[in-house]
Design an enzyme around this catalytic site. Structure first.
Site, PDB file in Angstrom:
ATOM      1  N   CYS A  61      -6.434   8.257   7.865  1.00  0.00           N
ATOM      2  CA  CYS A  61      -5.804   8.368   9.183  1.00  0.00           C
ATOM      3  C   CYS A  61      -4.972   9.637   9.265  1.00  0.00           C
ATOM      4  O   CYS A  61      -4.611  10.075  10.341  1.00  0.00           O
ATOM      5  CB  CYS A  61      -4.918   7.166   9.449  1.00  0.00           C
ATOM      6  SG  CYS A  61      -3.577   7.066   8.279  1.00  0.00           S
TER       7      CYS A  61
ATOM      8  N   PHE B   4     -10.174  -0.637   6.550  1.00  0.00           N
ATOM      9  CA  PHE B   4     -10.989  -0.486   5.328  1.00  0.00           C
ATOM     10  C   PHE B   4     -10.634   0.764   4.540  1.00  0.00           C
ATOM     11  O   PHE B   4     -10.997   0.884   3.375  1.00  0.00           O
ATOM     12  CB  PHE B   4     -12.485  -0.467   5.704  1.00  0.00           C
ATOM     13  CG  PHE B   4     -12.959   0.843   6.280  1.00  0.00           C
ATOM     14  CD1 PHE B   4     -13.296   1.905   5.446  1.00  0.00           C
ATOM     15  CD2 PHE B   4     -13.066   1.036   7.658  1.00  0.00           C
ATOM     16  CE1 PHE B   4     -13.729   3.116   5.962  1.00  0.00           C
ATOM     17  CE2 PHE B   4     -13.486   2.247   8.185  1.00  0.00           C
ATOM     18  CZ  PHE B   4     -13.818   3.286   7.326  1.00  0.00           C
TER      19      PHE B   4
ATOM     20  N   SER C 222      -7.853   0.835  14.043  1.00  0.00           N
ATOM     21  CA  SER C 222      -8.233   1.754  15.121  1.00  0.00           C
ATOM     22  C   SER C 222      -7.394   1.471  16.381  1.00  0.00           C
ATOM     23  O   SER C 222      -6.853   0.369  16.547  1.00  0.00           O
ATOM     24  CB  SER C 222      -9.718   1.565  15.432  1.00  0.00           C
ATOM     25  OG  SER C 222      -9.939   0.227  15.823  1.00  0.00           O
TER      26      SER C 222
ATOM     27  N   GLU D  75     -12.592  -6.771   5.904  1.00  0.00           N
ATOM     28  CA  GLU D  75     -13.712  -7.536   5.346  1.00  0.00           C
ATOM     29  C   GLU D  75     -14.706  -6.615   4.623  1.00  0.00           C
ATOM     30  O   GLU D  75     -15.612  -7.086   3.942  1.00  0.00           O
ATOM     31  CB  GLU D  75     -14.419  -8.326   6.465  1.00  0.00           C
ATOM     32  CG  GLU D  75     -15.111  -7.497   7.548  1.00  0.00           C
ATOM     33  CD  GLU D  75     -14.157  -6.945   8.611  1.00  0.00           C
ATOM     34  OE1 GLU D  75     -12.953  -6.814   8.345  1.00  0.00           O
ATOM     35  OE2 GLU D  75     -14.662  -6.630   9.716  1.00  0.00           O
TER      36      GLU D  75
ATOM     37  N   LYS E 163      -4.613 -10.345   5.992  1.00  0.00           N
ATOM     38  CA  LYS E 163      -6.043 -10.373   6.353  1.00  0.00           C
ATOM     39  C   LYS E 163      -6.540  -8.946   6.125  1.00  0.00           C
ATOM     40  O   LYS E 163      -6.440  -8.086   6.990  1.00  0.00           O
ATOM     41  CB  LYS E 163      -6.195 -10.794   7.821  1.00  0.00           C
ATOM     42  CG  LYS E 163      -7.525 -11.447   8.182  1.00  0.00           C
ATOM     43  CD  LYS E 163      -8.736 -10.601   7.902  1.00  0.00           C
ATOM     44  CE  LYS E 163      -8.971  -9.511   8.920  1.00  0.00           C
ATOM     45  NZ  LYS E 163     -10.062  -8.583   8.523  1.00  0.00           N
TER      46      LYS E 163
ATOM     47  N   GLU F 197     -11.977  10.260  17.368  1.00  0.00           N
ATOM     48  CA  GLU F 197     -11.779  10.164  15.921  1.00  0.00           C
ATOM     49  C   GLU F 197     -13.137   9.844  15.300  1.00  0.00           C
ATOM     50  O   GLU F 197     -13.689   8.769  15.529  1.00  0.00           O
ATOM     51  CB  GLU F 197     -10.782   9.045  15.617  1.00  0.00           C
ATOM     52  CG  GLU F 197     -10.459   8.932  14.153  1.00  0.00           C
ATOM     53  CD  GLU F 197      -9.528   7.769  13.836  1.00  0.00           C
ATOM     54  OE1 GLU F 197      -9.673   6.687  14.436  1.00  0.00           O
ATOM     55  OE2 GLU F 197      -8.654   7.946  12.970  1.00  0.00           O
TER      56      GLU F 197
HETATM   57  P1  NAD Z   1     -10.519  -1.537  12.693  1.00  0.00           P
HETATM   58  O1  NAD Z   1      -9.577  -1.454  13.816  1.00  0.00           O
HETATM   59  O2  NAD Z   1     -11.968  -1.675  12.984  1.00  0.00           O
HETATM   60  O3  NAD Z   1     -10.157  -2.797  11.750  1.00  0.00           O
HETATM   61  C1  NAD Z   1      -8.855  -3.012  11.301  1.00  0.00           C
HETATM   62  C2  NAD Z   1      -8.652  -4.509  11.086  1.00  0.00           C
HETATM   63  O4  NAD Z   1      -8.803  -5.191  12.331  1.00  0.00           O
HETATM   64  C3  NAD Z   1      -9.647  -5.122  10.107  1.00  0.00           C
HETATM   65  O5  NAD Z   1      -8.969  -6.049   9.297  1.00  0.00           O
HETATM   66  C4  NAD Z   1     -10.654  -5.814  11.027  1.00  0.00           C
HETATM   67  O6  NAD Z   1     -11.216  -6.976  10.452  1.00  0.00           O
HETATM   68  C5  NAD Z   1      -9.843  -6.175  12.243  1.00  0.00           C
HETATM   69  N1  NAD Z   1     -10.621  -6.096  13.495  1.00  0.00           N
HETATM   70  C6  NAD Z   1     -11.668  -5.273  13.756  1.00  0.00           C
HETATM   71  N2  NAD Z   1     -12.111  -5.473  15.020  1.00  0.00           N
HETATM   72  C7  NAD Z   1     -11.322  -6.424  15.557  1.00  0.00           C
HETATM   73  C8  NAD Z   1     -11.268  -7.046  16.837  1.00  0.00           C
HETATM   74  N3  NAD Z   1     -12.125  -6.716  17.799  1.00  0.00           N
HETATM   75  N4  NAD Z   1     -10.315  -7.981  17.055  1.00  0.00           N
HETATM   76  C9  NAD Z   1      -9.438  -8.319  16.087  1.00  0.00           C
HETATM   77  N5  NAD Z   1      -9.454  -7.767  14.861  1.00  0.00           N
HETATM   78  C10 NAD Z   1     -10.375  -6.824  14.589  1.00  0.00           C
HETATM   79  O7  NAD Z   1     -10.232  -0.276  11.745  1.00  0.00           O
HETATM   80  P2  NAD Z   1     -11.068   0.182  10.484  1.00  0.00           P
HETATM   81  O8  NAD Z   1     -12.367   0.720  10.940  1.00  0.00           O
HETATM   82  O9  NAD Z   1     -11.046  -0.850   9.437  1.00  0.00           O
HETATM   83  O10 NAD Z   1     -10.132   1.385   9.965  1.00  0.00           O
HETATM   84  C11 NAD Z   1     -10.218   2.698  10.432  1.00  0.00           C
HETATM   85  C12 NAD Z   1      -9.197   2.962  11.522  1.00  0.00           C
HETATM   86  O11 NAD Z   1      -7.884   2.693  11.033  1.00  0.00           O
HETATM   87  C13 NAD Z   1      -9.163   4.413  11.954  1.00  0.00           C
HETATM   88  O12 NAD Z   1      -9.049   4.445  13.355  1.00  0.00           O
HETATM   89  C14 NAD Z   1      -7.916   4.963  11.286  1.00  0.00           C
HETATM   90  O13 NAD Z   1      -7.324   6.068  11.933  1.00  0.00           O
HETATM   91  C15 NAD Z   1      -7.019   3.783  11.372  1.00  0.00           C
HETATM   92  N6  NAD Z   1      -5.936   3.877  10.413  1.00  0.00           N
HETATM   93  C16 NAD Z   1      -4.702   4.193  10.906  1.00  0.00           C
HETATM   94  C17 NAD Z   1      -3.652   4.349  10.036  1.00  0.00           C
HETATM   95  C18 NAD Z   1      -2.296   4.705  10.546  1.00  0.00           C
HETATM   96  O14 NAD Z   1      -1.370   4.705   9.757  1.00  0.00           O
HETATM   97  N7  NAD Z   1      -2.103   4.990  11.806  1.00  0.00           N
HETATM   98  C19 NAD Z   1      -3.839   4.171   8.655  1.00  0.00           C
HETATM   99  C20 NAD Z   1      -5.116   3.832   8.190  1.00  0.00           C
HETATM  100  C21 NAD Z   1      -6.164   3.691   9.096  1.00  0.00           C
END
Ligand code: NAD
Length: 511
Positions: A295, A163, A240, A190, A187, A396
């Protein structure tokens, strides 16, 4: 493992509806499940978004598969021309995209404009695709035999994004994948899905054929359908760490190529000889920009020697001047957190920090800016005397909370970073070139800043961390992005004069 989004049993249908995008048009589907998209400055739902099930993912894969045969053999000039047009349209509509980001993510408009700009830079890199896809050629590797290498697309590939950068992170993926001749299923998160659909419309307007770029919305159900679908050759993920690990394990188990970028805990080390005004500006920018939801945000400041007592007053002075306000307000510098979950999570970590004995020098918990009284606002928080066993150091938080750890020496600072399981970004502030050179050589982190707090590589370099910040081998965009979305083939060809030399069962010998 992050818990899947909780869906309210009834999401009011009178909210505006955000639909999927398949074959260059909105695709309603027959959604039995919906998510809510909130305006975080107002703290209330403004839209509902359709959640894909397996059948919907199947429809998207079918569209992308149909488009693949033609797109993979489309001429490089035509592809390149579409990309140049797409780039122009993104420039033209940059502010509209940015406003969508502010309304759904909460980040202030200037930051959102910057995000779109960083995405456009990847599109610009992809405009150079004829150059990027060039192979190699060796004449006469043996008598009358030539060898050459080509890079070919994988087929249908998918991207799953977080997000916090709803426009830029998807643009780390789909422009390059599509430029390389793949078709793509995105994808997006959401929580703020509108920007992706808007960009898909612009791409269609630029002349991209039907089915080449598709957007499906949803949660774990859609993601797991993507991971197990045999028609999808590769998956790029950013999010994450627990989910990144899940994506990597399940995707590779299903035989896919996977790059999964995870979470972060980025340190900024300040040595006693550093320019402390530069360090203070940088710490405030990097800790509180985008409300700490980057991130590459700095969440730990490691103050070496006597730095803390000299640096912290400068940081506090700057924090107090920050304008925390709804992101569309003129002059707003820091907006709300994106979701109520992030708001509650941040509060919970502040409570844990206090309980563990850290000193809360700046407390942003009670902030209620005009027009955002019900929004998810937390002002800048600054903890001093944090130690490495505290949860505010280890986890984090993804909010506007900067933890200051006091270290006696450079070696102690390096030890802290080395032992941390995350390794996305890191920064060193110093005026000592020798210390900087040693740091860049020995620090076990993927992206390193020297007097630069957020060392995000340009589009023509590759972005990615080490350790638990990346599962897989390939970083995104730049040369590694091109390699991820293509596979190499080497052709050895003989076009002999009409004579030949008979059967030879031995391994070919050099002639
Ligand atoms: P998230 O992992 O909750 O969600 C990321 C994606 O995975 C979304 O599209 C979500 O719908 C999907 N998702 C969530 N839970 C899931 C599950 N149990 N099974 C399958 N798919 C699932 O991450 P977020 O909260 O949207 O974003 C923040 C995180 O992203 C932070 O940890 C941040 O550090 C990381 N991030 C990392 C980078 C990088 O380059 N390393 C860049 C941006 C964000």
């Amino acid at each position: 493992m992050a818990t899947p989004t909780t869906i309210r049993p009834t999401v009011p249908a009178e909210l505006g509806t955000i639909t999927h995008w398949i074959d260059n048009k909105p695709y309603e589907g027959l959604s039995a499940r919906w998510g809510e998209v909130t305006d975080p400055a107002l703290g209330r739902a403004t839209h509902r978004v359709a959640f894909a099930d397996e059948a919907l993912v199947e429809t998207a894969v079918a569209a992308a598969t149909r488009a693949s045969a033609t797109w993979r053999n489309s001429s490089l000039s035509i592809r390149s021309r579409i990309f140049f047009t797409f780039r122009g349209l993104l420039e033209k509509h940059r502010r509209e995209v940015a406003e969508l980001l502010t309304r759904e993510h909460g980040k202030v408009l200037s930051d959102a404009m910057g995000e779109v700009q960083r995405g456009i830079e990847v599109v610009e890199f992809a405009c150079g695709l004829p150059q990027l896809l060039k192979g190699e050629f060796s004449e006469n590797v043996s008598a009358e035999v030539d060898s050459y290498s080509i890079r070919q697309p994988l087929g249908v590939v998918a991207g799953i994004t977080p997000f916090n950068f709803p426009a830029m992170v998807p643009m780390w993926m789909y422009p390059l994948a599509i430029a390389c001749g793949n078709t793509f299923i995105l994808k997006p998160s959401e929580k703020d899905p509108s920007a992706s659909v808007f960009c898909a419309k612009l791409f269609a307007e630029a002349g991209l054929p039907e089915g080449v770029f598709n957007v499906v919305h949803g949660d774990k159900v859609a993601v797991d359908a993507i991971l197990s679908h045999p028609g999808i050759a590769a998956v790029s993920f950013v999010g994450s760490t627990p989910v990144a690990r899940h994506i990597y394990e399940e995707g590779t188990k299903a035989g896919k190529r996977v790059q999964a970028l995870g979470g972060a805990k980025n340190h900024m080390v300040v040595l006693p000889d550093a320019d402390l005004d530069l360090a203070a500006d940088s710490a405030v920018n990097a800790a509180y920009g985008s409300t700490g939801q980057r991130c590459m945000a700095i969440s730990v400041l490691v103050a070496v020697g006597d730095v803390a007592d000299r640096l912290l007053p400068k940081i506090r002075e700057r924090i107090r001047k920050l304008n925390v306000a709804p992101g569309l307000d003129a002059g707003a510098e820091m907006g709300p957190l994106t979701t109520r979950d992030q708001y509650n999570r941040t509060h919970s970590y502040i409570d844990q920090g206090l309980a563990a004995g850290a000193e809360l020098l700046e407390d942003g918990r009670d902030i209620k800016p005009p027009g955002g009284e019900n929004g998810f606002f937390v002002g800048p928080c600054l903890f001093d005397r944090v130690t490495n066993e505290m949860s505010i150091y280890q986890d984090e938080i993804f909010g506007p909370v900067l933890s200051v750890v006091r270290a006696a020496s450079y070696d102690e600072a390096m030890d802290l970073i080395t032992k941390n399981p995350y390794a996305n970004g890191v920064a060193l502030f110093t005026n000592d070139g020798g210390a900087a050179r040693r740091f860049q050589n020995e620090v076990p982190v993927g992206m390193v800043g020297i007097n630069v707090p957020i060392p995000v590589p340009m589009a023509y370099y590759s972005f990615g961390g080490w350790k638990q910040s990346l599962f897989g081998d390939a970083h995104v965009h730049g040369r590694e992005g091109v390699n991820f979305y293509t596979r190499g083939k080497v052709i050895t060809a003989r076009w002999p004069d009409p004579h030949h030399r008979g059967v030879n069962l031995g391994f070919p010998q050099m002639k």
